[in-house]
Design a protein around this motif. Sequence first.
Motif, PDB file in Angstrom:
ATOM      1  N   TYR A   1      -3.719 -12.649   9.165  1.00 21.15           N
ATOM      2  CA  TYR A   1      -2.831 -11.504   8.944  1.00 21.15           C
ATOM      3  C   TYR A   1      -1.796 -11.459  10.054  1.00 21.15           C
ATOM      4  CZ  TYR A   1      -6.671 -10.176   5.922  1.00 21.15           C
ATOM      5  OH  TYR A   1      -7.645 -10.198   4.956  1.00 21.15           O
ATOM      6  N   CYS A   2      -0.596 -10.992   9.708  1.00 25.63           N
ATOM      7  CA  CYS A   2       0.438 -10.822  10.735  1.00 25.63           C
ATOM      8  C   CYS A   2       1.216  -9.544  10.454  1.00 25.63           C
ATOM      9  CB  CYS A   2       1.374 -12.030  10.759  1.00 25.63           C
ATOM     10  SG  CYS A   2       2.528 -11.967  12.141  1.00 25.63           S
ATOM     11  N   GLY A   3       1.295  -8.672  11.439  1.00 23.55           N
ATOM     12  CA  GLY A   3       2.044  -7.424  11.301  1.00 23.55           C
ATOM     13  C   GLY A   3       3.541  -7.676  11.402  1.00 23.55           C
ATOM     14  N   ILE A   4       4.322  -6.698  10.930  1.00 23.04           N
ATOM     15  CA  ILE A   4       5.789  -6.781  11.036  1.00 23.04           C
ATOM     16  C   ILE A   4       6.272  -5.638  11.923  1.00 23.04           C
ATOM     17  CG2 ILE A   4       7.972  -6.829   9.797  1.00 23.04           C
ATOM     18  CD1 ILE A   4       6.554  -7.685   7.299  1.00 23.04           C
ATOM     19  N   CYS A   5       6.867  -6.015  13.049  1.00 26.90           N
ATOM     20  CA  CYS A   5       7.353  -5.060  14.046  1.00 26.90           C
ATOM     21  C   CYS A   5       8.868  -4.957  13.907  1.00 26.90           C
ATOM     22  CB  CYS A   5       6.973  -5.602  15.418  1.00 26.90           C
ATOM     23  SG  CYS A   5       7.640  -4.692  16.817  1.00 26.90           S
ATOM     24  N   HIS A   6       9.426  -3.812  14.316  1.00 26.40           N
ATOM     25  CA  HIS A   6      10.881  -3.674  14.240  1.00 26.40           C
ATOM     26  C   HIS A   6      11.584  -4.704  15.134  1.00 26.40           C
ATOM     27  CE1 HIS A   6      13.969  -0.730  12.640  1.00 26.40           C
ATOM     28  NE2 HIS A   6      14.695  -1.592  13.325  1.00 26.40           N
ATOM     29  N   SER A   7      10.896  -5.198  16.160  1.00 23.41           N
ATOM     30  CA  SER A   7      11.502  -6.248  16.996  1.00 23.41           C
ATOM     31  C   SER A   7      11.739  -7.518  16.173  1.00 23.41           C
ATOM     32  CB  SER A   7      10.603  -6.585  18.194  1.00 23.41           C
ATOM     33  OG  SER A   7      10.466  -5.460  19.021  1.00 23.41           O
ATOM     34  N   ASP A   8      10.873  -7.793  15.192  1.00 20.82           N
ATOM     35  CA  ASP A   8      11.108  -8.944  14.305  1.00 20.82           C
ATOM     36  C   ASP A   8      12.424  -8.753  13.554  1.00 20.82           C
ATOM     37  OD1 ASP A   8       8.620 -10.327  14.817  1.00 20.82           O
ATOM     38  OD2 ASP A   8       7.600  -8.831  13.585  1.00 20.82           O
ATOM     39  N   LEU A   9      12.650  -7.509  13.108  1.00 22.75           N
ATOM     40  CA  LEU A   9      13.886  -7.216  12.366  1.00 22.75           C
ATOM     41  C   LEU A   9      15.118  -7.351  13.274  1.00 22.75           C
ATOM     42  CD1 LEU A   9      15.333  -6.263   9.795  1.00 22.75           C
ATOM     43  CD2 LEU A   9      14.748  -3.905  10.388  1.00 22.75           C
ATOM     44  N   HIS A  10      15.045  -6.739  14.483  1.00 21.92           N
ATOM     45  CA  HIS A  10      16.170  -6.886  15.435  1.00 21.92           C
ATOM     46  C   HIS A  10      16.469  -8.381  15.635  1.00 21.92           C
ATOM     47  CE1 HIS A  10      16.282  -2.681  16.758  1.00 21.92           C
ATOM     48  NE2 HIS A  10      15.077  -2.716  17.288  1.00 21.92           N
TER      49      HIS A  10
ATOM     50  N   ILE B   1      14.621 -19.159  12.722  1.00 18.88           N
ATOM     51  CA  ILE B   1      13.669 -18.325  13.455  1.00 18.88           C
ATOM     52  C   ILE B   1      12.486 -18.016  12.552  1.00 18.88           C
ATOM     53  CG2 ILE B   1      15.075 -16.270  12.862  1.00 18.88           C
ATOM     54  CD1 ILE B   1      13.928 -14.856  15.292  1.00 18.88           C
ATOM     55  N   VAL B   2      11.289 -18.133  13.119  1.00 19.54           N
ATOM     56  CA  VAL B   2      10.058 -17.733  12.423  1.00 19.54           C
ATOM     57  C   VAL B   2       9.491 -16.556  13.220  1.00 19.54           C
ATOM     58  CG1 VAL B   2       7.698 -18.411  11.811  1.00 19.54           C
ATOM     59  CG2 VAL B   2       9.589 -20.045  11.544  1.00 19.54           C
ATOM     60  N   PRO B   3       9.613 -15.315  12.699  1.00 21.83           N
ATOM     61  CA  PRO B   3       9.156 -14.168  13.482  1.00 21.83           C
ATOM     62  C   PRO B   3       7.643 -13.975  13.388  1.00 21.83           C
ATOM     63  CG  PRO B   3      10.149 -13.420  11.438  1.00 21.83           C
ATOM     64  CD  PRO B   3      10.211 -14.924  11.421  1.00 21.83           C
ATOM     65  N   GLY B   4       7.167 -12.830  13.898  1.00 22.15           N
ATOM     66  CA  GLY B   4       5.746 -12.503  13.814  1.00 22.15           C
ATOM     67  C   GLY B   4       5.049 -12.581  15.152  1.00 22.15           C
ATOM     68  N   HIS B   5       4.599 -11.400  15.653  1.00 24.37           N
ATOM     69  CA  HIS B   5       3.926 -11.386  16.950  1.00 24.37           C
ATOM     70  C   HIS B   5       2.775 -10.384  16.976  1.00 24.37           C
ATOM     71  CE1 HIS B   5       7.309  -8.528  17.163  1.00 24.37           C
ATOM     72  NE2 HIS B   5       6.502  -7.806  17.903  1.00 24.37           N
ATOM     73  N   GLU B   6       2.266 -10.075  15.792  1.00 19.33           N
ATOM     74  CA  GLU B   6       1.040  -9.266  15.698  1.00 19.33           C
ATOM     75  C   GLU B   6       0.059 -10.096  14.865  1.00 19.33           C
ATOM     76  OE1 GLU B   6       2.810  -4.722  16.072  1.00 19.33           O
ATOM     77  OE2 GLU B   6       2.386  -5.486  14.064  1.00 19.33           O
ATOM     78  N   ILE B   7      -0.513 -11.102  15.552  1.00 15.10           N
ATOM     79  CA  ILE B   7      -1.233 -12.176  14.864  1.00 15.10           C
ATOM     80  C   ILE B   7      -2.742 -11.993  15.019  1.00 15.10           C
ATOM     81  CG2 ILE B   7      -1.646 -14.676  14.928  1.00 15.10           C
ATOM     82  CD1 ILE B   7       1.241 -14.887  16.205  1.00 15.10           C
ATOM     83  N   VAL B   8      -3.455 -12.033  13.901  1.00 15.43           N
ATOM     84  CA  VAL B   8      -4.921 -12.125  13.988  1.00 15.43           C
ATOM     85  C   VAL B   8      -5.406 -13.255  13.088  1.00 15.43           C
ATOM     86  CG1 VAL B   8      -5.396  -9.723  14.655  1.00 15.43           C
ATOM     87  CG2 VAL B   8      -5.278 -10.316  12.234  1.00 15.43           C
ATOM     88  N   GLY B   9      -6.480 -13.892  13.503  1.00 12.15           N
ATOM     89  CA  GLY B   9      -6.993 -15.005  12.715  1.00 12.15           C
ATOM     90  C   GLY B   9      -8.297 -15.524  13.263  1.00 12.15           C
TER      91      GLY B   9
ATOM     92  N   THR C   1      11.870  -7.583   1.204  1.00 14.74           N
ATOM     93  CA  THR C   1      11.896  -6.169   0.802  1.00 14.74           C
ATOM     94  C   THR C   1      11.309  -5.305   1.919  1.00 14.74           C
ATOM     95  OG1 THR C   1      11.430  -6.976  -1.410  1.00 14.74           O
ATOM     96  CG2 THR C   1      11.229  -4.602  -1.086  1.00 14.74           C
ATOM     97  N   ALA C   2      10.262  -5.803   2.544  1.00 10.59           N
ATOM     98  CA  ALA C   2       9.634  -5.042   3.634  1.00 10.59           C
ATOM     99  C   ALA C   2      10.641  -4.830   4.779  1.00 10.59           C
ATOM    100  CB  ALA C   2       8.396  -5.771   4.142  1.00 10.59           C
ATOM    101  N   PHE C   3      11.378  -5.881   5.151  1.00 13.96           N
ATOM    102  CA  PHE C   3      12.382  -5.733   6.215  1.00 13.96           C
ATOM    103  C   PHE C   3      13.490  -4.744   5.811  1.00 13.96           C
ATOM    104  CE2 PHE C   3      10.923  -9.848   8.210  1.00 13.96           C
ATOM    105  CZ  PHE C   3      10.631  -9.293   9.440  1.00 13.96           C
ATOM    106  N   GLU C   4      13.894  -4.809   4.523  1.00 13.40           N
ATOM    107  CA  GLU C   4      14.910  -3.858   4.036  1.00 13.40           C
ATOM    108  C   GLU C   4      14.413  -2.428   4.167  1.00 13.40           C
ATOM    109  OE1 GLU C   4      16.390  -4.245  -0.118  1.00 13.40           O
ATOM    110  OE2 GLU C   4      16.603  -6.341   0.552  1.00 13.40           O
ATOM    111  N   ARG C   5      13.162  -2.223   3.748  1.00 12.50           N
ATOM    112  CA  ARG C   5      12.583  -0.871   3.833  1.00 12.50           C
ATOM    113  C   ARG C   5      12.460  -0.436   5.289  1.00 12.50           C
ATOM    114  NH1 ARG C   5       7.212  -0.458   0.470  1.00 12.50           N
ATOM    115  NH2 ARG C   5       7.133   1.434   1.734  1.00 12.50           N
ATOM    116  N   MET C   6      12.094  -1.360   6.177  1.00 13.86           N
ATOM    117  CA  MET C   6      11.978  -1.010   7.586  1.00 13.86           C
ATOM    118  C   MET C   6      13.340  -0.564   8.134  1.00 13.86           C
ATOM    119  SD  MET C   6      10.599  -3.343  10.713  1.00 13.86           S
ATOM    120  CE  MET C   6       8.930  -2.755  10.867  1.00 13.86           C
TER     121      MET C   6
END
Length: 355
Positions: A46-55, A68-76, A334-339
């Motif tokens: 799973y990987c969360g989406i932070c507003h910093s990914d959007l910036h 760029i490959v974002p994502g910095h809330e990583i669990v596995g 769509t998630a980034f648009e909504r964010m």
Amino acid sequence: MTDLNFSKASRTIKAFGTYAADKQLEQLTINRRTTEPHDVEIEILYCGICHSDLHAIRNEWGGTTYPIVPGHEIVGKVTRVGGRVTKFKVGDLVGVGCIVDSCRHCDACAGGEEQFCEQGWTVVFNYPDKISGGMTYGGFSETIVVDEHYVLHVPEKLDLPSAAPILCAGITVYSPLKHWQAGAGKRVGIIGLGGLGHMAVKIAKAMGATVVVFSTSAGKAEDAKRLGADEVVISKDAAQMRKTPKLDMILDTVSGKHDVNQYLNLLKTDGSLVLVGLPVEPLPVGAFSLVNGRRSFSGSNIGGILETQEVLDFCAKHNITAEIELINIRDVNTAFERMGKGDVHYRFVIDMKSL
Ligand code: NAP
Ligand code: ZN
Ligand code: ZN
């Protein structure tokens, strides 16, 4: 995509990223180094989406290198360990946040505050990779290989997808709340009820503080209370702002332009307004907002590795996870648009099986 700057033995894996600020994210391939002696290889679940990914993907702060490959809330789950790894074994549940490397010997690193490394620390994405060459690629990918020093244990008790946001949102609010001693007898304000803000409400409440949420969205008032807020102030309502009793500390998690002076003026003597949000535009501060009441305007950046483990354990102890919307990676645009429109309740997390 073959990265010609890549210097280590590697394998090619699937990832999701973008080639330009105005392009959608799409599937691409990247290189990951094979495990070095101190490395842990992690299958990302799973990987969360932070507003910093959007910036970052939109190059709002400048300096983004594409693709760029974002994502910095990583669990596995750990799938392989190098010969010298001592803290992890295959099958362990683990997390990776923003920091994947640092100098390890400056005062900041020695003091467990790698986020202030004097040589500059390596961000998990979009940062020159000292080990492999090229740039780092984040958690919107199948696997990641990280030196064990920067890998965290995720307590089994936590629900894995909703624990992912602790790796950035959680530590980013926990560190300043602890530093400025949020706790019993303190009135703590949280500005912005988004990913960071909603974790701040839960964590500040668990620390024992009286929590006051400042939101621009009247529709979030009920949620704020449900999440643990003692009071909710709709910040666009001047009358509500005026009658709010003064606060010891206010944590500002806002991602866009806003007036910080109206919050500075709500602080008690010696109170602090602590910025963690990273709006693109500078935030003007009036002199009188500071000199009256000897107030401070300060900031905080994520947290060190030890403290990230501490917040994971704190969340397990207090049954705290994020409120999430679990999404398929095909819905990430769509998630980034909504964010961007402030329509997140309260963190998107990607189910990486969908990659
Ligand atoms: P988010 O989920 O999008 O939440 C931001 C919240 O701020 C929104 O839900 C909204 O809350 C409020 N807001 C947004 N624009 C606003 C505006 N122009 N004026 C007033 N309020 C506004 O974002 P996030 O993931 O929590 O991240 C928040 C910020 O923290 C971002 O800038 C991010 O880059 C930064 N960040 C910093 C660190 C660090 O270490 N310092 C770490 C992670 C993230 P309401 O609807 O309640 O008003
Ligand atoms: Zn973040
Ligand atoms: Zn250092």
